[in-house]
Write a protein that holds these residues in place. Structure first.
Motif, PDB file in Angstrom:
ATOM      1  N   UNK A 171       0.799  -1.229   0.000  1.00 35.83           N
ATOM      2  CA  UNK A 171       0.000   0.000   0.000  1.00 35.83           C
ATOM      3  C   UNK A 171       0.830   1.277   0.000  1.00 35.83           C
ATOM      4  N   UNK A 172       2.055   1.202   0.500  1.00 39.14           N
ATOM      5  CA  UNK A 172       2.898   2.397   0.556  1.00 39.14           C
ATOM      6  C   UNK A 172       4.339   1.969   0.793  1.00 39.14           C
ATOM      7  N   UNK A 173       5.229   2.941   0.842  1.00 36.65           N
ATOM      8  CA  UNK A 173       6.653   2.649   1.045  1.00 36.65           C
ATOM      9  C   UNK A 173       7.149   3.188   2.380  1.00 36.65           C
ATOM     10  N   UNK A 174       6.265   3.339   3.336  1.00 37.47           N
ATOM     11  CA  UNK A 174       6.643   3.965   4.605  1.00 37.47           C
ATOM     12  C   UNK A 174       7.706   3.192   5.373  1.00 37.47           C
ATOM     13  N   UNK A 188       3.307  12.289   3.147  1.00 38.64           N
ATOM     14  CA  UNK A 188       3.585  11.059   2.387  1.00 38.64           C
ATOM     15  C   UNK A 188       2.423  10.099   2.550  1.00 38.64           C
ATOM     16  N   UNK A 189       1.844   9.666   1.445  1.00 37.92           N
ATOM     17  CA  UNK A 189       0.746   8.707   1.450  1.00 37.92           C
ATOM     18  C   UNK A 189       0.929   7.717   0.310  1.00 37.92           C
ATOM     19  N   UNK A 190       0.215   6.595   0.428  1.00 36.81           N
ATOM     20  CA  UNK A 190       0.234   5.625  -0.651  1.00 36.81           C
ATOM     21  C   UNK A 190      -0.955   5.791  -1.579  1.00 36.81           C
ATOM     22  N   UNK A 191      -2.102   6.192  -0.996  1.00 33.26           N
ATOM     23  CA  UNK A 191      -3.310   6.369  -1.796  1.00 33.26           C
ATOM     24  C   UNK A 191      -4.044   7.657  -1.397  1.00 33.26           C
ATOM     25  N   UNK A 192      -4.466   7.771  -0.163  1.00 34.01           N
ATOM     26  CA  UNK A 192      -5.193   8.962   0.260  1.00 34.01           C
ATOM     27  C   UNK A 192      -6.692   8.803   0.140  1.00 34.01           C
ATOM     28  N   UNK A 193      -7.228   7.698   0.692  1.00 30.84           N
ATOM     29  CA  UNK A 193      -8.664   7.449   0.650  1.00 30.84           C
ATOM     30  C   UNK A 193      -9.487   8.602   1.233  1.00 30.84           C
TER      31      UNK A 193
END
Length: 378
Positions: free
Chosen positions: A119-122, A287-292
């Motif tokens: 879902x993300x690269x955190x 920083x986000x992967x999508x941002x629902x």
């Protein structure tokens, strides 16, 4: 001969529900509803208690079967990280996260497919936002995915690009986004719920924690500027992060007591009411992967101000106001963007229409159909 797709649904019932919990449930339900003729969907879960199994089965009507492993969730995650996959490691398997029975297989010979979701690269870019154990697990499972996954699903092209710079997945990355929860609709008792929530007549709305990555401190700091809007700020999320509290951050910004208030985690019905009545929705995350949350705000016609994080810019598609992150002056730029909406009713109306139109670009049916197409291509 029937074709079976098994989806890992364990995270639907984690002790602390999160975005992946909702993603898992919505995707699994949509996969059942969109299953092609001759295809069925089964679930995979850890050794959950009977009541949790019943909860999953009730949430996913039409699920052909729910397989329980012999290990509880924590032990299962550790075993799969080590490549110990005694059962359920064959066939078409789709995981809405990195929790998957990844192992060596030969797709063309044993018909086994392994697809995972990142879902993300955190874990690489913002490890302090996670626990050390979580960072290690995500990195370890990502390495296993590089070796054994047939495809890696990501929510945005931004994540695809970021991930490609970290691990070499070749051409196996596929972009399939999420969508707004099917239950997120305005209830008939909206007025009563608004009263119970003690909603002001007018307010700004944000979401997140005081984790520096979320940018909430910058937003509150900006609202303390002399020329900032005086509307109260409601925050969807907890009141504190570590030793930091919203009250302390607001006080340091010079805001009066009660000007910033946490709403905690709301039911879908309450969340719909809060989104529907917000003057402006602000998503200052760095920083986000999508941002629902952007798509949720768009759905209810709230004008949106967000950071210029690549994933958020991609999801917004120009329907919100993007504010340059990071560099000196971010709080002031956020405040100026908010004021530009509050001071211009025509601009607010245009943003509301653009957002509602953008929200229609995301649907769970579309996402599920693309997952079925991915497995068919494999």
């Amino acid at each position: 001969m029937a074709t079976t797709l098994r989806i890992v649904v364990d995270q639907m019932v984690t002790p602390a529900p999160n975005g992946i919990s909702r993603y898992t449930e919505e995707l699994a339900r949509a996969l059942v509803l969109t299953a092609p003729r001759g295809c069925t969907v089964e679930g995979i879960a850890s050794a959950l208690p009977a009541e949790k199994i019943a909860e999953i089965e009730q949430a996913l009507p039409g699920l052909a079967q729910l397989h329980r492993t012999t290990l509880p969730r924590r032990e299962l995650a550790a075993a799969w990280q080590l490549g110990i996959v005694p059962t359920l490691g064959t066939g078409m398997i789709h995981s809405p996260s990195l929790l998957a029975p990844l192992r060596r297989h030969h797709r063309e010979f044993d018909q086994t497919q392994m697809v995972v979701t990142i879902h993300d690269t955190m874990a690489w870019t913002h490890p302090k936002s996670l626990t050390p154990a979580s960072v290690a697990w995500h990195k370890g499972m990502a390495k296993r995915a590089r070796k054994h996954a047939d495809a890696i699903v990501v929510p945005t092209h931004a994540v695809a690009e970021q991930l490609s710079e970290i691990l070499d997945f070749g051409d196996r990355i596929r972009v399939i986004s999420g969508a707004v929860a099917s239950n997120l609709v305005l209830p008939t008792d909206a007025d009563e719920r608004a009263e119970q929530l003690d909603l002001p007549d007018e307010y700004l709305l944000a979401v997140g924690t005081l984790d520096p990555r979320r940018g909430l401190t910058s937003l509150i700091t900006g609202l303390g500027q002399p020329d900032a809007p005086e509307l109260p700020l409601l925050v969807l999320g907890p009141d504190s992060w570590g030793e930091l509290t919203l009250a302390a951050v607001a006080d340091e910004a010079g805001l009066p007591e009660g000007r910033v208030r946490a709403l905690g985690y709301l039911s879908d019905a309450d969340l719909a009411v809060v989104l529907d009545r917000a003057r402006v929705f602000i998503y200052p995350s760095l920083h986000e992967g999508f941002g629902l949350p952007l798509v949720e705000a768009f759905t209810f016609g709230a004008p949106v101000v967000h950071s210029d994080d690549p994933a958020l810019v991609e999801v917004a598609g120009g329907a919100g106001i993007a504010v340059e992150r990071g560099k000196k002056g971010y709080p002031e730029r956020l405040t100026a963007a908010i004021s530009s909406v509050l001071d211009d009713p025509d601009k607010a109306a245009r943003l509301a229409v653009a957002g509602a139109d953008r929200a229609r670009a995301f649907s769970w049916r579309d996402s599920a159909e693309r997952v079925w197409a991915l497995h068919a291509d494999l």
